[in-house]
Enzyme design. Structure first.
Site, short mmCIF file in Angstrom:
data_model
loop_
_atom_site.label_atom_id
_atom_site.label_comp_id
_atom_site.label_asym_id
_atom_site.label_seq_id
_atom_site.Cartn_x
_atom_site.Cartn_y
_atom_site.Cartn_z
N ARG A 79 -2.69 -2.23 -3.30
CA ARG A 79 -3.88 -1.41 -3.10
C ARG A 79 -3.76 -0.23 -4.06
NH1 ARG A 79 -5.08 3.04 1.41
NH2 ARG A 79 -7.23 3.41 0.85
N GLU B 231 -8.31 -5.17 5.35
CA GLU B 231 -8.18 -4.88 3.93
C GLU B 231 -7.05 -5.70 3.30
OE1 GLU B 231 -8.39 -0.76 5.47
OE2 GLU B 231 -9.01 -0.26 3.43
N ASN C 136 0.87 -1.18 0.00
CA ASN C 136 0.00 0.00 0.00
C ASN C 136 0.91 1.23 0.00
OD1 ASN C 136 -1.81 2.02 0.49
ND2 ASN C 136 -2.66 1.13 2.37
N HIS D 285 -12.57 3.15 0.19
CA HIS D 285 -12.60 2.15 1.27
C HIS D 285 -13.37 0.90 0.85
CE1 HIS D 285 -12.24 5.58 4.46
NE2 HIS D 285 -11.06 5.05 4.25
N ARG E 289 -10.42 16.09 7.48
CA ARG E 289 -11.23 16.50 6.31
C ARG E 289 -12.61 16.94 6.76
NH1 ARG E 289 -10.16 11.09 3.44
NH2 ARG E 289 -7.97 11.25 2.90
#
Ligand code: ADP
Length: 401
Positions: free
Chosen positions: A89, A383, A10, A178, A239
């Site tokens: 990923r 994940e 990743n 996601h 965010r």
């Protein structure tokens, strides 16, 4: 039987997260992180079982140098002989990828083209792919996209009410992110509910530093809160999530902020950090809230209120709801946030079980409600496991051809 493992990578712009996953047992044999790549003092740290190690990398070392160091670690540990694939990923697959794929030149070119939609992420993912191809030329490389699971969204959910030509000519639409996490916890929830995922209607809330929520109908994503970019939707660590788009113009024209400054405000200094002016980290805010820090309390309240509103709104596309799923660092660990969310959903006759809520933390799964038609399940995400599994499946089906 010899075990077969997948190296999961990743890549961020200055980091490389990695794990070696045994595809039969699902166990993580090795995991770690190379960080500060391209900077003065990059380093690589890794963990095998409980044993943690750390090494400095040469100044300004880039992704391929981090991967060379990782190859040495993998060889020293003897994992190299059991590797069957490298799984990457990849953040943005646009409308081109509805599932994981074996990487070839054409796939790389498409990922490159999608960099327009994810200028920070896709180029970093490509660096990782190039470095892994050089380090493991004999292994198949597989791309697993954050956006793929949400490609089942219907037009009414993914189109913005903007001029249609912006979608047609430039791909401006909701993509969602996601995806691997929402997919994983939906499947785990189906197991807990004792029925096939194709018969489950779920709302999955991935609450980490980035936060997103998805409506999953009969096992397929039908709506999700992140959009063209990961900025839309829930309040996150730094965010803003949803805001009036007119704020952009106001900040620009009335307050004189340049577009790149506004972008930085919305992405890096808003959310929990922006409201509290203390921290983006939920744990720190919970501690401050306990000391009756009003701004920390307010940040957490706004965070939970937005989640509850999204959950309520996602009952619209679902019609019937079997379970709400909490995952990600906050979803898996914060009984405080889960309580704030559930208490605002009383209209659905959800009643929190305080003991169960406290028990379902630090890796423990479980239903946190008193027995009711709808469950609220805490499920740790994985994940890396989805990426390893997809890579193993694609690799074995390629061998069969
Ligand atoms: P990322 O999105 O970077 O993978 P994580 O999923 O690890 O992030 O989530 C990080 C968030 O989880 C942080 O806000 C952190 O404070 C929060 N978190 C982790 N453990 C706890 C805990 N015990 N209680 C409350 N929040 C927690």
């Amino acid at each position: 039987m010899t075990s077969s493992c997948v190296l999961v990578l990743n890549c961020g712009s200055s980091s490389l997260k990695f794990a070696v996953i045994d595809t039969q047992s699902g166990n993580t044999s090795l995991s770690g992180l190379a960080e500060k790549l391209g900077e003065q003092d990059p380093q690589i740290s890794w963990k095998v079982q409980q044993d943690k190690q750390k090494k400095q990398l040469p100044a300004h070392a880039a992704h391929h140098e981090a991967l060379e160091a990782l190859v040495n670690i993998i060889k020293q540990m003897g994992f190299d002989t059991s590797l069957i694939a490298v799984g990457h990923r990849v953040v943005h697959g646009g409308e081109n990828f509805t599932q994981s794929v074996i990487i070839n030149e054409q796939v790389k070119e498409t990922i490159r083209k999608k960099s327009q939609l994810a200028p920070l992420h896709n180029p970093a993912n490509l660096l990782g792919i190039d470095a892994a191809e050089a380090a493991f030329p004999e292994l198949p490389q597989v791309a697993v996209f954050d956006t793929a699971f949400h490609q089942s969204l219907p037009q009414k959910a993914f189109l913005y009410a903007l001029p249609y030509s912006l979608y047609q000519n430039h791909g401006v639409r909701k993509y969602g992110f996601h995806g691997t996490s929402h997919y994983f916890v939906a499947n785990e929830a189906a197991k807990a509910l004792g029925k096939p995922v194709e018969q489950c209607n779920l709302i999955t809330a991935h609450l980490g530093n980035g936060c997103s929520i998805a409506a999953i109908k009969n096992g397929e994503s039908v709506d999700t809160s992140m959009g063209l970019t990961p900025l839309e939707g829930l309040v996150m660590g730094t965010r803003s999530g949803d805001i009036d788009p007119g704020i952009f113009n106001f900040l620009n024209e009335q307050l004189g902020y340049a577009p790149e400054e506004i972008n930085a405000i919305l992405n890096k200094s808003s959310g929990l950090k922006g409201i509290s002016e203390i921290s983006n980290d939920c744990r720190n805010l919970e501690e401050a809230a306990e000391q009756v820090n009003e701004r920390a309390q307010l940040a957490l309240e706004i965070f939970a209120y937005r989640i509850a509103k999204y959950i309520a709104s996602y009952t619209v596309p679902l019609g019937r709801l079997d379970a709400i799923i909490f995952t990600g660092g906050i979803g898996e660990n914060s009984s405080y946030i889960r309580e704030l969310v559930i208490r605002q959903l009383a209209i659905f006759q959800l009643e929190l079980d305080e003991e169960r809520n406290l028990a379902a933390r630090f890796g423990q799964s479980g239903n946190i409600l008193k027995d009711s038609a709808i469950q609220a399940l805490v499920i740790p995400t994985n994940e890396e496991w989805v990426i390893a599994n997809d890579a193993a499946m694609l690799t074995s089906s390629q061998e069969e051809q």
